[in-house]
Design a protein around this motif. Sequence first.
Motif, mmCIF file in Angstrom:
data_model
loop_
_atom_site.group_PDB
_atom_site.id
_atom_site.type_symbol
_atom_site.label_atom_id
_atom_site.label_comp_id
_atom_site.label_asym_id
_atom_site.label_seq_id
_atom_site.Cartn_x
_atom_site.Cartn_y
_atom_site.Cartn_z
ATOM 1 N N ASP A 22 0.827 -1.212 0.000
ATOM 2 C CA ASP A 22 0.000 0.000 0.000
ATOM 3 C C ASP A 22 0.862 1.262 0.000
ATOM 4 O O ASP A 22 0.401 2.328 -0.420
ATOM 5 C CB ASP A 22 -0.931 0.012 1.220
ATOM 6 C CG ASP A 22 -1.998 -1.074 1.133
ATOM 7 O OD1 ASP A 22 -2.239 -1.562 0.015
ATOM 8 O OD2 ASP A 22 -2.565 -1.429 2.181
ATOM 9 N N GLN A 23 2.111 1.125 0.463
ATOM 10 C CA GLN A 23 3.050 2.246 0.475
ATOM 11 C C GLN A 23 4.051 2.145 -0.681
ATOM 12 O O GLN A 23 5.092 2.788 -0.672
ATOM 13 C CB GLN A 23 3.804 2.279 1.807
ATOM 14 C CG GLN A 23 2.922 2.419 3.031
ATOM 15 C CD GLN A 23 2.076 3.673 2.991
ATOM 16 O OE1 GLN A 23 2.555 4.740 2.581
ATOM 17 N NE2 GLN A 23 0.804 3.554 3.400
ATOM 18 N N ASN A 24 3.701 1.324 -1.693
ATOM 19 C CA ASN A 24 4.540 1.131 -2.885
ATOM 20 C C ASN A 24 5.901 0.527 -2.549
ATOM 21 O O ASN A 24 6.893 0.788 -3.240
ATOM 22 C CB ASN A 24 4.731 2.456 -3.642
ATOM 23 C CG ASN A 24 3.438 2.997 -4.193
ATOM 24 O OD1 ASN A 24 2.602 2.243 -4.689
ATOM 25 N ND2 ASN A 24 3.240 4.305 -4.110
ATOM 26 N N ILE A 25 5.963 -0.288 -1.513
ATOM 27 C CA ILE A 25 7.177 -1.026 -1.172
ATOM 28 C C ILE A 25 6.933 -2.474 -1.572
ATOM 29 O O ILE A 25 6.205 -3.209 -0.886
ATOM 30 C CB ILE A 25 7.489 -0.940 0.343
ATOM 31 C CG1 ILE A 25 7.601 0.522 0.791
ATOM 32 C CG2 ILE A 25 8.763 -1.701 0.677
ATOM 33 C CD1 ILE A 25 8.753 1.279 0.182
ATOM 34 N N VAL A 26 7.513 -2.883 -2.698
ATOM 35 C CA VAL A 26 7.213 -4.217 -3.226
ATOM 36 C C VAL A 26 8.457 -5.098 -3.349
ATOM 37 O O VAL A 26 8.328 -6.287 -3.615
ATOM 38 C CB VAL A 26 6.524 -4.107 -4.600
ATOM 39 C CG1 VAL A 26 5.174 -3.432 -4.472
ATOM 40 C CG2 VAL A 26 7.405 -3.368 -5.599
#
Length: 226
Positions: A22-26
Amino acid sequence: MVLLREGICPGATAQLIQALRDQNIVTVVQLVSADIEDLAQKSSVSYKTLVAVRRVLLVQYSPFPSNGTDFYEELLASTAILSTGNQSSVKAVVIDSVSAVLSSVLGGHQLEGMSLMMQLARELKTMARELNVAVIVTNSVVQDPGGRGVKPALGRTWRYVPNVRVLLQRGTEGDDLQPVKRTATILKSSRQPTRRSTEFDITSCGTLTNRTTSSQHSAGDLDNTD
């Protein structure tokens, strides 16, 4: 690049992975590079949990510490010197290609790649000066992530190393009667005018030069080629 997923390490639950996404940490790299305190506030995940997961991922995926000198010595040890049978002194040294030589030693780890690359450049320049030989180095190309076609494998830093830079380009496919046209363009030289190009063919008789013209490469092309 390793993607974050449930169970990748102790503490990596489905809820944690979703909160990070959700925080663009993938990816693992994005997590270990992020500001953990800021990430904890935005994702509502415990700071202690993020620190623990980050520490485990660093242990699992970080390379062993090494230095450029060790890489360079390994490079020299793995270099083959082939005799040409010519008893006269050597006039030229050809490295085809320098990017392939460096990548085989680095093994994809670029932590000290810049240091090794510049050390190799200094050694080649010293050899050229002290032994009075010409050093010819080819630099392969890789796909440009920005969608601009291809770019030099060693990046912008290497463009300042050679005293002379020549761009070699391959034309459209020919046939048996008309071989493929190739073009050589001077991009950098202290003795010859730049942006001058010549067409040549490679045949069974050797290299044949056709004609010399003025090249019309754009500034972007010149900035992204070696």
